[in-house]
Write a protein that holds these residues in place. Structure first.
Motif, mmCIF file in Angstrom:
data_model
loop_
_atom_site.group_PDB
_atom_site.id
_atom_site.type_symbol
_atom_site.label_atom_id
_atom_site.label_comp_id
_atom_site.label_asym_id
_atom_site.label_seq_id
_atom_site.Cartn_x
_atom_site.Cartn_y
_atom_site.Cartn_z
ATOM 1 N N ASP A 196 0.785 -1.232 0.000
ATOM 2 C CA ASP A 196 0.000 0.000 0.000
ATOM 3 C C ASP A 196 0.819 1.285 0.000
ATOM 4 O O ASP A 196 0.268 2.358 -0.218
ATOM 5 C CB ASP A 196 -0.930 0.040 1.224
ATOM 6 C CG ASP A 196 -2.005 -1.024 1.167
ATOM 7 O OD1 ASP A 196 -2.470 -1.347 0.059
ATOM 8 O OD2 ASP A 196 -2.369 -1.540 2.242
ATOM 9 N N ARG A 197 2.109 1.238 0.267
ATOM 10 C CA ARG A 197 2.905 2.443 0.460
ATOM 11 C C ARG A 197 4.125 2.479 -0.451
ATOM 12 O O ARG A 197 4.811 1.472 -0.610
ATOM 13 C CB ARG A 197 3.337 2.546 1.918
ATOM 14 C CG ARG A 197 2.166 2.805 2.834
ATOM 15 C CD ARG A 197 2.503 2.540 4.294
ATOM 16 N NE ARG A 197 1.281 2.370 5.068
ATOM 17 C CZ ARG A 197 0.601 1.230 5.172
ATOM 18 N NH1 ARG A 197 1.036 0.142 4.586
ATOM 19 N NH2 ARG A 197 -0.514 1.175 5.872
ATOM 20 N N LEU A 198 4.386 3.687 -0.971
ATOM 21 C CA LEU A 198 5.485 3.879 -1.905
ATOM 22 C C LEU A 198 6.131 5.235 -1.611
ATOM 23 O O LEU A 198 5.435 6.203 -1.293
ATOM 24 C CB LEU A 198 4.931 3.847 -3.332
ATOM 25 C CG LEU A 198 5.898 3.965 -4.484
ATOM 26 C CD1 LEU A 198 5.470 3.017 -5.609
ATOM 27 C CD2 LEU A 198 5.917 5.373 -5.017
ATOM 28 N N VAL A 199 7.453 5.295 -1.703
ATOM 29 C CA VAL A 199 8.194 6.543 -1.545
ATOM 30 C C VAL A 199 8.837 6.873 -2.882
ATOM 31 O O VAL A 199 9.384 5.998 -3.562
ATOM 32 C CB VAL A 199 9.269 6.429 -0.440
ATOM 33 C CG1 VAL A 199 10.161 7.661 -0.425
ATOM 34 C CG2 VAL A 199 8.617 6.234 0.917
ATOM 35 N N ASN A 200 8.769 8.162 -3.243
ATOM 36 C CA ASN A 200 9.318 8.652 -4.501
ATOM 37 C C ASN A 200 10.326 9.748 -4.188
ATOM 38 O O ASN A 200 10.000 10.693 -3.471
ATOM 39 C CB ASN A 200 8.158 9.200 -5.348
ATOM 40 C CG ASN A 200 8.596 9.718 -6.685
ATOM 41 O OD1 ASN A 200 9.122 10.804 -6.784
ATOM 42 N ND2 ASN A 200 8.327 8.964 -7.712
ATOM 43 N N ARG A 201 11.550 9.602 -4.692
ATOM 44 C CA ARG A 201 12.594 10.632 -4.547
ATOM 45 C C ARG A 201 13.057 11.018 -5.932
ATOM 46 O O ARG A 201 13.367 10.157 -6.749
ATOM 47 C CB ARG A 201 13.768 10.086 -3.744
ATOM 48 C CG ARG A 201 13.327 9.739 -2.333
ATOM 49 C CD ARG A 201 14.311 9.951 -1.264
ATOM 50 N NE ARG A 201 15.092 11.142 -1.415
ATOM 51 C CZ ARG A 201 16.284 11.300 -0.867
ATOM 52 N NH1 ARG A 201 16.828 10.343 -0.180
ATOM 53 N NH2 ARG A 201 16.952 12.414 -1.008
ATOM 54 N N THR A 202 13.080 12.307 -6.177
ATOM 55 C CA THR A 202 13.407 12.811 -7.501
ATOM 56 C C THR A 202 14.440 13.915 -7.402
ATOM 57 O O THR A 202 14.263 14.867 -6.642
ATOM 58 C CB THR A 202 12.145 13.368 -8.190
ATOM 59 O OG1 THR A 202 11.142 12.356 -8.216
ATOM 60 C CG2 THR A 202 12.453 13.811 -9.602
ATOM 61 N N GLU A 203 15.488 13.788 -8.188
ATOM 62 C CA GLU A 203 16.468 14.856 -8.298
ATOM 63 C C GLU A 203 16.169 15.647 -9.557
ATOM 64 O O GLU A 203 15.939 15.073 -10.625
ATOM 65 C CB GLU A 203 17.879 14.272 -8.364
ATOM 66 C CG GLU A 203 18.952 15.341 -8.344
ATOM 67 C CD GLU A 203 20.338 14.737 -8.298
ATOM 68 O OE1 GLU A 203 20.852 14.370 -9.373
ATOM 69 O OE2 GLU A 203 20.888 14.626 -7.180
ATOM 70 N N MET A 204 16.143 16.976 -9.422
ATOM 71 C CA MET A 204 15.896 17.862 -10.563
ATOM 72 C C MET A 204 17.219 18.486 -11.006
ATOM 73 O O MET A 204 17.981 18.973 -10.169
ATOM 74 C CB MET A 204 14.910 18.969 -10.174
ATOM 75 C CG MET A 204 13.554 18.458 -9.752
ATOM 76 S SD MET A 204 12.399 19.794 -9.340
ATOM 77 C CE MET A 204 13.131 20.443 -7.845
ATOM 78 N N ARG A 205 17.440 18.476 -12.323
ATOM 79 C CA ARG A 205 18.671 19.046 -12.879
ATOM 80 C C ARG A 205 18.351 19.957 -14.056
ATOM 81 O O ARG A 205 17.416 19.704 -14.804
ATOM 82 C CB ARG A 205 19.622 17.949 -13.350
ATOM 83 C CG ARG A 205 20.174 17.116 -12.216
ATOM 84 C CD ARG A 205 21.255 16.148 -12.692
ATOM 85 N NE ARG A 205 21.983 15.617 -11.563
ATOM 86 C CZ ARG A 205 23.057 16.190 -11.016
ATOM 87 N NH1 ARG A 205 23.546 17.279 -11.537
ATOM 88 N NH2 ARG A 205 23.643 15.657 -9.974
ATOM 89 N N LYS A 206 19.171 21.003 -14.196
ATOM 90 C CA LYS A 206 19.105 21.896 -15.350
ATOM 91 C C LYS A 206 20.538 22.136 -15.791
ATOM 92 O O LYS A 206 21.388 22.497 -14.970
ATOM 93 C CB LYS A 206 18.399 23.210 -14.972
ATOM 94 C CG LYS A 206 18.222 24.163 -16.123
ATOM 95 C CD LYS A 206 17.206 23.621 -17.108
ATOM 96 C CE LYS A 206 17.033 24.556 -18.294
ATOM 97 N NZ LYS A 206 16.254 23.972 -19.344
ATOM 98 N N PHE A 207 20.812 21.951 -17.078
ATOM 99 C CA PHE A 207 22.163 22.086 -17.635
ATOM 100 C C PHE A 207 23.162 21.216 -16.876
ATOM 101 O O PHE A 207 24.318 21.579 -16.701
ATOM 102 C CB PHE A 207 22.628 23.549 -17.628
ATOM 103 C CG PHE A 207 21.723 24.478 -18.370
ATOM 104 C CD1 PHE A 207 21.439 24.286 -19.716
ATOM 105 C CD2 PHE A 207 21.132 25.549 -17.717
ATOM 106 C CE1 PHE A 207 20.589 25.142 -20.397
ATOM 107 C CE2 PHE A 207 20.289 26.419 -18.383
ATOM 108 C CZ PHE A 207 20.015 26.216 -19.730
ATOM 109 N N GLY A 208 22.692 20.063 -16.367
ATOM 110 C CA GLY A 208 23.557 19.139 -15.648
ATOM 111 C C GLY A 208 23.765 19.471 -14.184
ATOM 112 O O GLY A 208 24.393 18.715 -13.459
ATOM 113 N N PHE A 209 23.228 20.610 -13.723
ATOM 114 C CA PHE A 209 23.401 21.015 -12.329
ATOM 115 C C PHE A 209 22.159 20.675 -11.520
ATOM 116 O O PHE A 209 21.032 20.888 -11.963
ATOM 117 C CB PHE A 209 23.664 22.531 -12.227
ATOM 118 C CG PHE A 209 24.961 22.951 -12.853
ATOM 119 C CD1 PHE A 209 26.152 22.781 -12.169
ATOM 120 C CD2 PHE A 209 24.980 23.491 -14.133
ATOM 121 C CE1 PHE A 209 27.355 23.162 -12.751
ATOM 122 C CE2 PHE A 209 26.175 23.871 -14.718
ATOM 123 C CZ PHE A 209 27.373 23.696 -14.029
#
Length: 173
Positions: free
Chosen positions: A148-161
């Motif tokens: 029933d449970r899920l964790v989502n982790r997302t890294e955001m990048r722009k121009f590789g940074f």
């Protein structure tokens, strides 16, 4: 020359430290998008800037449906500043462990792979910026904790940074 060699070795070392989807192959419970994302799900999340400061919080109501290898996630986000946002994902299971997804604010196609309890997918998302939008690359990892449970982790990048991170907790209703 010696500094260049040391820098190259450091880059190779760091690249070797990155998680790979195969690292989760034996982990359980097994994540199958066409099983987890069915029915009503509530999500709570936050967005952090590159320094780690929380800049936004939200709740999202998600309704998932599947017909064979075709799925749809209808998402409504309720942001802490009062904004409401919708996103409809169209997801296709392209292989036993591979998926493609599109949505109105996604540039191109999101490509993902599952292994064990994890999904890794990468895509570009158009996000509000000043008077318009900019495309940021999302390196998105989901981890099924239990049925029933899920964790989502997302890294955001722009121009590789690295420009920020998103953390989401989802629970089936």
């Amino acid at each position: 020359m010696r500094i260049l060699a040391m820098a190259a070795a450091a880059v190779l070392f760091l690249a070797g430290c990155s998680a790979k989807i195969e690292d989760y192959r034996g982990d359980s419970p097994q994540l199958h998008l066409d099983e987890y994302f069915v029915g009503d799900i509530v999500a709570y999340g936050m967005v952090q800037d590159r320094s780690g400061k929380v800049t936004q919080r939200f709740r999202a109501d998600i309704v998932g449906t599947w017909n064979g290898n075709e799925g749809e996630l209808d998402e409504v986000f309720y942001w802490d500043d009062g904004r409401e946002q919708t996103r409809v994902w169209k997801i296709t299971k392209t292989g036993p462990n591979s998926y493609e997804g599109t949505a109105g604010d996604v540039k191109g196609v999101a490509n993902g792979t599952t292994a064990g309890n994890a999904l890794h997918w990468v895509y570009q998302l158009e996000v509000p910026f000043r008077d318009g939008t900019i495309a940021v690359t999302l390196d998105d990892w989901m981890y099924l904790l239990d049925e029933d449970r899920l964790v989502n982790r997302t890294e955001m990048r722009k121009f590789g940074f690295r420009v920020g991170e998103i953390t989401i907790y989802m629970e089936k209703q």
